[in-house]
Design an enzyme around this catalytic site. Structure first.
Site, PDB file in Angstrom:
ATOM      1  CB  SER A 146      20.275  10.100 -48.278  1.00  0.00           C
ATOM      2  OG  SER A 146      20.957  10.113 -48.594  1.00  0.00           O
ATOM      3  CE1 TYR A 159      18.347  11.238 -43.594  1.00  0.00           C
ATOM      4  CE2 TYR A 159      20.376  11.622 -44.996  1.00  0.00           C
ATOM      5  CZ  TYR A 159      18.406  11.236 -44.662  1.00  0.00           C
ATOM      6  OH  TYR A 159      17.869  11.253 -46.384  1.00  0.00           O
TER       7      TYR A 159
END
Lengths: 251, 82
Positions: A146, A159
């Site tokens: 990401s 995350y």
């Protein structure tokens, strides 16, 4: 020209980016194994969509956070390669969760879950896939990381740490497996329209779009096109790379 | 039993490292004589584990430098199990 379709495993493929990737790979002639853990109906829907479009796929349930279930799934894949003569050529580590919150409120359980589901799972599936791919001297592994793994994001400590971890995994594994013609790359999507981003409210979305030079959110299809390119021999000279797909959000 | 083991080990090595059978002698070193790299050795150990249905711990695998080391290890371990 072999009639047997090579296998591609996509984790977390019952919806969102994973489903788009699975459909795209099927359109390029792979038999796609649609991994899911809880949403069987959605996984079967993806399989049916692929078959209706003339492709080939099947659902494959396993929990990416369970080493035992990963091992069982890869035994199944290994048997399948032996009985059909089809090789596992592509692994896409897409399964992931995000549990946001500032670090002061971060619970250890949530941290563990996030690291397990996004990062540890990817390392374990790479390990199993490497075994099969090494025998064939061929393979392409793609991590769905990401943009927050590259640029950071307040409220996403766990995350973004997991997603940055996938980048380290990619670079090391690319070096380990290059001599066996197995390529390992990561893609780092920015804001893509999925259930994850649909959970944002309008004010949040407007703020995000203002930060994206291209001025709009991406779609699963955009990521799928890039992943398909990395899966195919057209990208044969690309390994160990982190490729951004973010509308210019992070340059 | 032991000749059979020796043949199977040699045949796996020829296959995996793509070397001529006459180069695979008991004293041949995997890295120096047979041109293996570290990944070849891991693969070789994995194949031996499958072929002979046994676990070879990393610390044992590290000690195996030559073809003879592998044959001796597998012979010793198989006879210990029977």
């Amino acid at each position: 020209m072999s009639l047997v379709k090579p296998l591609a495993l996509v984790t977390g493929a019952s919806r969102g980016i994973g489903a788009a990737i699975a459909e795209k790979l099927a359109s390029h002639g792979f038999h796609v194994l649609i991994n899911y853990v809880s949403n069987e109906a959605k996984a079967i829907e993806v399989v049916n969509t692929i078959i209706a479009a003339g492709g080939s796929a099947e659902p494959l349930r396993f929990d990416v956070t369970s080493e035992a279930e990963i091992a069982t799934a890869f035994e199944f894949i290994s048997k399948k390669t032996q009985t059909t003569g089809a090789a596992l050529e592509v692994l896409v580590n897409n399964a992931g969760i995000s549990e946001d919150g500032l670090i002061l409120r971060l619970k250890k359980e949530s941290l563990d879950r996030t690291l397990q589901t996004n990062l540890v799972s990817a390392i374990l599936t790479c390990k199993e896939a490497a075994r099969l791919m090494m025998k064939n001297r061929k393979g392409s592994i793609i991590q769905i990381s990401s943009v927050v793994g590259e640029m950071g994001n307040a409220g996403q400590v766990a995350y973004s740490a997991a997603k940055a971890g996938m980048i380290g995994l990619t670079k090391s594994l690319a070096k380990e497996l290059a001599s066996r013609h197995i390529r390992v790359n990561a893609v780092t999507p920015g804001y893509i329209q999925t259930d994850m981003t649909n959970a944002l409210n309008e004010t949040q979305k407007t703020a995000i779009i203002e930060g994206i030079p291209l001025g709009y959110l991406g779609e699963g299809q955009d990521v799928a096109n890039l992943v398909a390119f990395l899966a195919l021999p057209e990208s044969r000279y690309i390994t160990g790379q982190v490729i951004g797909i973010n509308g210019g959000l992070y340059i | 039993m032991s000749t059979n083991t020796e043949e199977r080990v040699r045949s796996i090595i020829c296959d995996q490292l793509a070397v001529e059978p006459e180069k695979v002698k008991a004293a041949s070193s995997f890295i120096e004589d047979l041109g293996a790299d570290s990944l070849d050795i891991v693969e070789l150990v994995m194949t031996m584990e499958e072929e002979f249905d046994m676990d070879i711990p990393d610390e044992e695998a590290e000690k195996m430098k030559t073809v003879g080391d592998v044959i001796n290890y597998i012979n010793a371990k198989s006879s210990a199990n029977h």
